[in-house]
Motif scaffolding. Structure first.
Motif, PDB file in Angstrom:
ATOM      1  N   UNK A  60       0.923  -1.122   0.070  1.00 54.39           N
ATOM      2  CA  UNK A  60      -0.158  -0.049  -0.006  1.00 54.39           C
ATOM      3  C   UNK A  60       0.913   1.459   0.216  1.00 54.39           C
ATOM      4  N   UNK A  61       2.113   1.139   0.915  1.00 52.77           N
ATOM      5  CA  UNK A  61       2.845   2.422   0.964  1.00 52.77           C
ATOM      6  C   UNK A  61       3.498   2.571  -0.454  1.00 52.77           C
ATOM      7  N   UNK A  62       3.869   1.723  -1.225  1.00 51.83           N
ATOM      8  CA  UNK A  62       4.521   1.600  -2.780  1.00 51.83           C
ATOM      9  C   UNK A  62       3.437   2.232  -3.373  1.00 51.83           C
ATOM     10  N   UNK A  63       2.140   2.017  -3.317  1.00 48.30           N
ATOM     11  CA  UNK A  63       1.154   2.560  -4.138  1.00 48.30           C
ATOM     12  C   UNK A  63       1.032   3.959  -3.885  1.00 48.30           C
ATOM     13  N   UNK A  64       0.992   4.195  -2.726  1.00 51.79           N
ATOM     14  CA  UNK A  64       0.908   5.818  -2.448  1.00 51.79           C
ATOM     15  C   UNK A  64       2.070   6.546  -2.960  1.00 51.79           C
ATOM     16  N   UNK A  65       3.325   5.911  -2.822  1.00 45.84           N
ATOM     17  CA  UNK A  65       4.542   6.732  -3.382  1.00 45.84           C
ATOM     18  C   UNK A  65       4.565   6.713  -4.798  1.00 45.84           C
ATOM     19  N   UNK A  66       3.821   5.721  -5.371  1.00 43.40           N
ATOM     20  CA  UNK A  66       3.761   6.121  -7.016  1.00 43.40           C
ATOM     21  C   UNK A  66       2.943   6.961  -7.272  1.00 43.40           C
ATOM     22  N   UNK A  67       1.643   7.036  -6.601  1.00 43.17           N
ATOM     23  CA  UNK A  67       0.533   7.837  -7.140  1.00 43.17           C
ATOM     24  C   UNK A  67       1.328   9.505  -6.773  1.00 43.17           C
ATOM     25  N   UNK A  68       2.219   9.644  -5.678  1.00 43.35           N
ATOM     26  CA  UNK A  68       2.629  10.885  -5.341  1.00 43.35           C
ATOM     27  C   UNK A  68       3.791  11.294  -6.382  1.00 43.35           C
ATOM     28  N   UNK A  69       4.638  10.533  -6.703  1.00 47.98           N
ATOM     29  CA  UNK A  69       5.927  10.487  -7.731  1.00 47.98           C
ATOM     30  C   UNK A  69       5.266  10.781  -9.108  1.00 47.98           C
ATOM     31  N   UNK A  70       4.317  10.125  -9.521  1.00 48.59           N
ATOM     32  CA  UNK A  70       3.602  10.403 -10.739  1.00 48.59           C
ATOM     33  C   UNK A  70       2.474  11.538 -10.865  1.00 48.59           C
ATOM     34  N   UNK A  71       2.042  11.978  -9.648  1.00 51.48           N
ATOM     35  CA  UNK A  71       1.084  12.905  -9.433  1.00 51.48           C
ATOM     36  C   UNK A  71      -0.207  12.320 -10.311  1.00 51.48           C
ATOM     37  N   UNK A  72      -0.812  11.242 -10.087  1.00 52.00           N
ATOM     38  CA  UNK A  72      -1.798  10.568 -10.749  1.00 52.00           C
ATOM     39  C   UNK A  72      -2.618   9.556  -9.467  1.00 52.00           C
ATOM     40  N   UNK A  73      -3.920   9.353  -9.823  1.00 51.42           N
ATOM     41  CA  UNK A  73      -4.653   8.690  -8.653  1.00 51.42           C
ATOM     42  C   UNK A  73      -4.824   7.060  -9.274  1.00 51.42           C
ATOM     43  N   UNK A  74      -4.127   6.347  -8.731  1.00 53.56           N
ATOM     44  CA  UNK A  74      -4.263   4.869  -8.835  1.00 53.56           C
ATOM     45  C   UNK A  74      -5.386   4.132  -8.152  1.00 53.56           C
ATOM     46  N   UNK A  75      -5.448   4.494  -6.864  1.00 49.09           N
ATOM     47  CA  UNK A  75      -6.251   3.817  -5.866  1.00 49.09           C
ATOM     48  C   UNK A  75      -7.499   4.684  -5.454  1.00 49.09           C
ATOM     49  N   UNK A  76      -8.577   3.989  -5.259  1.00 50.21           N
ATOM     50  CA  UNK A  76      -9.669   4.519  -4.527  1.00 50.21           C
ATOM     51  C   UNK A  76     -10.405   3.724  -3.704  1.00 50.21           C
ATOM     52  N   UNK A  77     -10.239   4.105  -2.163  1.00 52.57           N
ATOM     53  CA  UNK A  77     -10.872   3.286  -1.162  1.00 52.57           C
ATOM     54  C   UNK A  77     -12.345   2.954  -1.318  1.00 52.57           C
ATOM     55  N   UNK A  78     -12.838   1.747  -1.214  1.00 49.09           N
ATOM     56  CA  UNK A  78     -14.361   1.592  -1.326  1.00 49.09           C
ATOM     57  C   UNK A  78     -14.601   0.592  -0.159  1.00 49.09           C
ATOM     58  N   UNK A  79     -13.635  -0.210   0.519  1.00 51.67           N
ATOM     59  CA  UNK A  79     -13.776  -1.164   1.205  1.00 51.67           C
ATOM     60  C   UNK A  79     -14.091  -2.425   0.505  1.00 51.67           C
ATOM     61  N   UNK A  80     -13.865  -3.602   1.147  1.00 50.43           N
ATOM     62  CA  UNK A  80     -14.239  -4.750   0.549  1.00 50.43           C
ATOM     63  C   UNK A  80     -15.105  -5.544   1.396  1.00 50.43           C
ATOM     64  N   UNK A  81     -16.389  -5.744   1.101  1.00 50.87           N
ATOM     65  CA  UNK A  81     -17.109  -6.626   1.598  1.00 50.87           C
ATOM     66  C   UNK A  81     -16.915  -8.139   1.535  1.00 50.87           C
ATOM     67  N   UNK A  82     -16.415  -8.976   2.650  1.00 54.84           N
ATOM     68  CA  UNK A  82     -16.512 -10.438   2.359  1.00 54.84           C
ATOM     69  C   UNK A  82     -17.484 -11.126   3.009  1.00 54.84           C
ATOM     70  N   UNK A  83     -18.060 -12.101   2.270  1.00 53.33           N
ATOM     71  CA  UNK A  83     -19.188 -12.879   2.552  1.00 53.33           C
ATOM     72  C   UNK A  83     -18.784 -14.321   2.422  1.00 53.33           C
ATOM     73  N   UNK A  84     -19.056 -15.161   3.513  1.00 46.64           N
ATOM     74  CA  UNK A  84     -18.829 -16.346   3.364  1.00 46.64           C
ATOM     75  C   UNK A  84     -19.556 -17.506   4.438  1.00 46.64           C
ATOM     76  N   UNK A  85     -19.259 -18.663   4.170  1.00 47.44           N
ATOM     77  CA  UNK A  85     -20.307 -19.661   5.288  1.00 47.44           C
ATOM     78  C   UNK A  85     -19.519 -19.391   6.524  1.00 47.44           C
ATOM     79  N   UNK A  86     -20.162 -19.179   7.552  1.00 50.55           N
ATOM     80  CA  UNK A  86     -19.406 -19.149   8.947  1.00 50.55           C
ATOM     81  C   UNK A  86     -18.642 -20.461   9.299  1.00 50.55           C
TER      82      UNK A  86
END
Ligand SMILES: Cc1cc2nc3c(=O)[nH]c(=O)nc-3n(C[C@H](O)[C@H](O)[C@H](O)COP(=O)(O)OP(=O)(O)OC[C@H]3O[C@@H](n4cnc5c(N)ncnc54)[C@H](O)[C@@H]3O)c2cc1C
Ligand SMILES: O=C(O)[C@@H]1CCCCN1
Length: 387
Positions: free
Chosen positions: A70-96
């Motif tokens: 994650x830190x490397x993705x953020x560094x890359x976004x900063x270095x290139x001044x571009x948005x590569x990640x958008x937080x949405x959360x991940x819903x995980x559903x499965x048999x208990x």
């Protein structure tokens, strides 16, 4: 025919070859990245607009690698001044009572990853328009989200070139001669280097055959399906609808996953986490759509706000190992050849860290992580060496 010398040759400009080349160039290694198709292209595994990024894994080692990643993705976004990640959360559903859901939950808890468990009674409050299957539990990996895939490749390849790296696209590698200096022949040139990295995605075994090695890899064509919202906005990224993974009981074998509507207006991407065996050069001759029947049944029962007929079906490929873990290793007989392969449909998010690790392996450095789960020797009984 031209003949040129480099410190390192990287074959394959998908996500992993591009990040590896970029890491090598950052270390001032004279690097050339060879790609068979004219860039950008949609014939491998890294194309398309989006991928899921998450820390929700059963195994600690993936979750822990993602912390740095994650830190490397953020560094890359900063270095290139571009948005590569958008937080949405991940819903995980499965048999208990299954294996995967409790394992993911405890990995997240053990590693203190921000997450939220959703009790059945509060589920519909937080996640409207989704029916939780009876007997299933739910949690949310809070820092998960969407990566912009095509944009990532362009960004990393541009940065690589700015650092002096050379990309030759439209050049298919047709031979490799191992040795202390490796010679690589393409359809229009001959290149020599002290080390070689093979990141050829579904074509890994074709390339490896020139070096006398075959890995137990299976290439699958994936039907990438987009489903129309009955009411536009129901499952939209702007409305904070999350990515999701629906874990199926172990005997059903394969999971279903989805991303909120984002890339095509009013369409949500929901896919089956498996596909049908294919030859990567004949991908479009594989027309099996049995997975779409499974998805239609799932959408009808769990996503009532979607029309249960796909509005768009695109194609992509997985290269799958028997245990679904990656191959990150030196070639068993030619140590200056490094292999990144078998990403088994979940490799994109690891691009920055895989690039770093393959660069370290190619330079004879001690890798930053324990690579035991990714070594070729785990296939000992399975891999056939033609040497
Ligand atoms: C539908 C789908 C959904 C996915 N979803 C996710 C997700 O949500 N999250 C996630 O983390 N991962 C996901 N993945 C997995 C991820 O996208 C892959 O693991 C990753 O893209 C693999 O990249 P690669 O660089 O190994 O292969 P590729 O992208 O296929 O790159 C290999 C390159 O090598 C080139 N090449 C091959 N042979 C030669 C040759 N002879 N000469 C020159 N060049 C050559 C190819 O043309 C290609 O460009 C998904 C994959 C698919 C298909
Ligand atoms: O790697 C991922 O996160 C996605 C979703 C789950 C299935 C595999 N591909």
């Amino acid at each position: 025919m031209s003949s040129q010398d480099y410190d390192c040759i990287v074959i394959g400009a998908g996500v992993h070859g591009s990040f590896t080349a970029y890491n090598l160039a950052k270390k001032n290694r004279r690097t050339i990245l060879l790609e068979q198709f004219v860039l950008p292209h949609s014939r491998g595994s890294s194309h398309g607009q989006t991928r899921v990024i998450r820390k929700a894994y059963e195994q600690d080692y993936y979750t822990q690698m993602m912390e740095e990643c994650y830190q490397l993705w953020f560094q890359l976004e900063k270095e290139a001044n571009v948005k590569l990640y958008r937080r949405t959360g991940l819903l995980v559903m499965g048999p208990e009572r299954g294996v995967s859901f409790p394992a993911i939950k405890s990995t997240l808890q053990r590693n203190k990853i921000p997450m939220m468990t959703l009790q059945r009674k509060e589920f519909s409050q937080h996640i409207p328009n989704v029916n939780l299957t009876p007997g299933h539990e739910a949690l949310v990996d809070m820092s998960a989200g969407v990566l912009y895939a095509d944009r990532t490749l362009k960004t990393v390849q541009d940065l690589f070139q700015k650092l002096g790296g050379v990309i030759k696209d439209g050049q298919k590698v047709i031979d490799i001669t191992p040795g202390s200096v490796v010679t690589v022949t393409t359809t229009s040139g001959v290149y020599r280097a002290k080390s070689l990295v093979i990141t050829a995605g579904p074509w890994a075994n074709t390339l490896l055959s020139y070096t006398g090695l075959q890995l137990p890899l299976q290439v699958l064509k994936i039907n990438v399906c987009y489903w129309r919202e009955k009411v536009p906005g129901f499952y939209n990224i702007q409305q904070h609808f999350p990515c999701f993974i629906q874990l199926e009981p172990e005997e059903a074998r394969n999971d279903i996953y989805g991303l909120p509507s984002n890339e095509y207006p009013g369409l949500m991407k929901i896919c089956y986490h498996s596909g049908f065996e294919t030859d990567p050069d004949e991908r479009d001759r594989q027309t099996d759509r049995g997975d779409i029947d499974i998805l239609q049944r799932y959408i009808t029962s769990c996503f009532p706000g979607l029309v249960p007929t796909p509005a768009i079906v695109e194609s992509c490929m997985y290269t799958v190992t028997p245990d679904h873990h990656f191959v990150l290793d030196n070639h068993p007989t030619h140590s200056n050849i490094v292999i990144g392969a078998g990403f088994s449909g979940h490799g994109f998010k690891f691009g920055p860290i895989v690039g770093k690790l393959l660069c370290e392996l190619s330079q004879g450095e001690v890798p930053s992580y324990d690579l035991a789960p990714f070594r070729i020797r785990r296939f000992q009984a399975l891999s056939k060496s033609a040497l």
